[in-house]
Write a protein that holds these residues in place. Sequence first.
Motif, short mmCIF file in Angstrom:
data_model
loop_
_atom_site.label_atom_id
_atom_site.label_comp_id
_atom_site.label_asym_id
_atom_site.label_seq_id
_atom_site.Cartn_x
_atom_site.Cartn_y
_atom_site.Cartn_z
N ALA A 19 21.92 39.40 57.56
CA ALA A 19 22.03 38.02 57.12
C ALA A 19 21.80 37.97 55.61
O ALA A 19 20.80 38.44 55.11
N ARG A 20 22.78 37.41 54.88
CA ARG A 20 22.68 37.37 53.42
C ARG A 20 21.61 36.39 52.98
O ARG A 20 21.27 35.45 53.68
N ALA A 21 21.12 36.59 51.77
CA ALA A 21 20.01 35.78 51.26
C ALA A 21 20.45 34.43 50.72
O ALA A 21 19.62 33.62 50.34
N GLN A 22 21.75 34.18 50.69
CA GLN A 22 22.23 32.86 50.26
C GLN A 22 23.56 32.59 50.93
O GLN A 22 24.24 33.51 51.38
N VAL A 23 23.93 31.32 51.01
CA VAL A 23 25.21 30.94 51.61
C VAL A 23 26.31 31.19 50.58
O VAL A 23 26.25 30.70 49.46
N LEU A 24 27.32 31.96 51.00
CA LEU A 24 28.39 32.35 50.07
C LEU A 24 29.55 31.38 50.06
O LEU A 24 30.13 31.11 49.02
N ASP A 25 29.91 30.87 51.25
CA ASP A 25 31.06 29.97 51.36
C ASP A 25 30.94 29.22 52.68
O ASP A 25 29.94 29.38 53.41
N LEU A 26 31.94 28.40 53.00
CA LEU A 26 31.83 27.58 54.22
C LEU A 26 31.83 28.42 55.49
O LEU A 26 31.13 28.07 56.45
N ASN A 27 32.60 29.50 55.54
CA ASN A 27 32.54 30.36 56.72
C ASN A 27 31.13 30.91 56.92
O ASN A 27 30.62 30.98 58.05
N ASP A 28 30.52 31.35 55.83
CA ASP A 28 29.15 31.87 55.91
C ASP A 28 28.19 30.76 56.32
O ASP A 28 27.25 31.00 57.09
N ALA A 29 28.43 29.54 55.84
CA ALA A 29 27.58 28.40 56.24
C ALA A 29 27.70 28.13 57.73
O ALA A 29 26.69 27.87 58.41
N ILE A 30 28.93 28.16 58.25
CA ILE A 30 29.12 27.95 59.70
C ILE A 30 28.41 29.04 60.49
O ILE A 30 27.76 28.77 61.51
N ASN A 31 28.53 30.28 60.02
CA ASN A 31 27.87 31.41 60.67
C ASN A 31 26.36 31.19 60.71
O ASN A 31 25.72 31.30 61.76
N LYS A 32 25.77 30.84 59.57
CA LYS A 32 24.32 30.67 59.51
C LYS A 32 23.86 29.43 60.26
O LYS A 32 22.82 29.45 60.93
N ALA A 33 24.64 28.36 60.15
CA ALA A 33 24.29 27.14 60.91
C ALA A 33 24.30 27.44 62.40
O ALA A 33 23.41 27.00 63.15
N ALA A 68 10.81 33.48 60.93
CA ALA A 68 10.95 33.69 59.49
C ALA A 68 12.40 33.47 59.05
O ALA A 68 12.67 32.86 58.01
N LEU A 69 13.34 33.97 59.85
CA LEU A 69 14.75 33.81 59.50
C LEU A 69 15.18 32.35 59.61
O LEU A 69 15.95 31.85 58.78
N PHE A 70 14.68 31.64 60.62
CA PHE A 70 15.01 30.22 60.76
C PHE A 70 14.53 29.46 59.53
O PHE A 70 15.26 28.62 58.97
N ASP A 71 13.32 29.73 59.10
CA ASP A 71 12.77 29.09 57.90
C ASP A 71 13.68 29.32 56.69
O ASP A 71 14.02 28.39 55.96
N ARG A 72 14.06 30.56 56.48
CA ARG A 72 14.86 30.92 55.31
C ARG A 72 16.24 30.28 55.33
O ARG A 72 16.70 29.71 54.34
N GLN A 73 16.90 30.36 56.48
CA GLN A 73 18.25 29.82 56.57
C GLN A 73 18.25 28.30 56.49
O GLN A 73 19.21 27.71 55.98
N LEU A 74 17.20 27.65 56.96
CA LEU A 74 17.11 26.20 56.87
C LEU A 74 17.12 25.77 55.40
O LEU A 74 17.81 24.82 55.02
N VAL A 75 16.36 26.48 54.58
CA VAL A 75 16.34 26.18 53.14
C VAL A 75 17.73 26.37 52.53
O VAL A 75 18.22 25.54 51.76
N GLU A 76 18.38 27.47 52.89
CA GLU A 76 19.70 27.78 52.34
C GLU A 76 20.75 26.75 52.75
O GLU A 76 21.54 26.29 51.91
N LEU A 77 20.75 26.38 54.01
CA LEU A 77 21.77 25.45 54.51
C LEU A 77 21.56 24.04 53.96
O LEU A 77 22.53 23.33 53.67
N LYS A 78 20.33 23.64 53.81
CA LYS A 78 20.03 22.33 53.22
C LYS A 78 20.47 22.30 51.75
O LYS A 78 21.07 21.32 51.28
N ALA A 79 20.20 23.38 51.04
CA ALA A 79 20.56 23.44 49.62
C ALA A 79 22.08 23.48 49.42
O ALA A 79 22.60 22.93 48.44
N TYR A 80 22.79 24.12 50.34
CA TYR A 80 24.24 24.29 50.21
C TYR A 80 25.01 23.05 50.66
O TYR A 80 26.20 22.91 50.34
N ALA A 81 24.37 22.15 51.38
CA ALA A 81 25.04 21.01 52.01
C ALA A 81 26.02 20.32 51.06
O ALA A 81 25.61 19.84 50.00
N PRO A 82 27.32 20.28 51.42
CA PRO A 82 28.32 19.69 50.52
C PRO A 82 28.45 18.18 50.64
O PRO A 82 29.28 17.59 49.95
#
Length: 261
Positions: A19-33, A68-82
């Motif tokens: 799992a990457r440390a940041q959201v790269l694009d919308l496909n990655d966002a869908i994957n992480k979400a 731990a992963l849920f915590d991290r991805q939650l921050v990333e997905l909230k920050a990336y929200a378009p």
Amino acid sequence: MNRRTLIVAAAAGFPLLNARAQVLDLNDAINKAGRQRMLSQRMGKAWLALVHKTESGSAQVVLDKSMALFDRQLVELKAYAPSADIRDTYVKLEAAWSDYKTALIGTAPGKAGAGAVLQADARVLALAHQGTLQYEASSGRPVGKLVNVAGRQRMLSQRMAKLYFAATLPIDAPTATAEIGKARTEFLSAMELLRNAPEATDRIRAELQLADGQWFFFDQALQRMQTAGAAAKPLSDVFVTSENLLSVMDRVTGMYAAIKT
């Protein structure tokens, strides 16, 4: 492949190490979400496994790393929200996650706390699913749906295992058993969609074939609930085979997410 082959990797947090440390694009966002959906159920499964004292060492590691992963991805997905709507979903998910985390770690795992854990994970799952659908809609591309569907298979693998552990406690066994049947039907239907998608590459189809093999072991373990009840080996087999199936479907989701069309 033996159904226990991947248990050491699963205990170490596999398949989520990529799992990457940041959201790269919308496909990655869908994957992480979508992965957040899965983690909601995986944490519940691991917590209930601790109640059953099944695969306790692995279950504790899975629970800790999933949190731990849920915590991290939650921050990333909230920050990336378009959009404001997507950001609002993740603000709500933050609050639901706080309640769920309290249920998971506020007291030692035990049957008395199972109802609160199951209620909290349902709220987290609903909001994580809402966020995934919103990210898919933002993508507006056919491959976005495939990333969502493949990612949902990860969730279903963990949901069926969690429900198995709930039913064998027992916690509302009739409802849990019915929900397992519903999830099983949805899983098999989605496998056909993924296998027949025009975007499916030979490599994706090969992984889906491997998933079919892991599904066979997992389904066999699930079906022993009717005869074995809460015996140690069937419980262990469900835990292990659900992790194995998860690892394959996580790779498939990543492959679909990597398609740029």
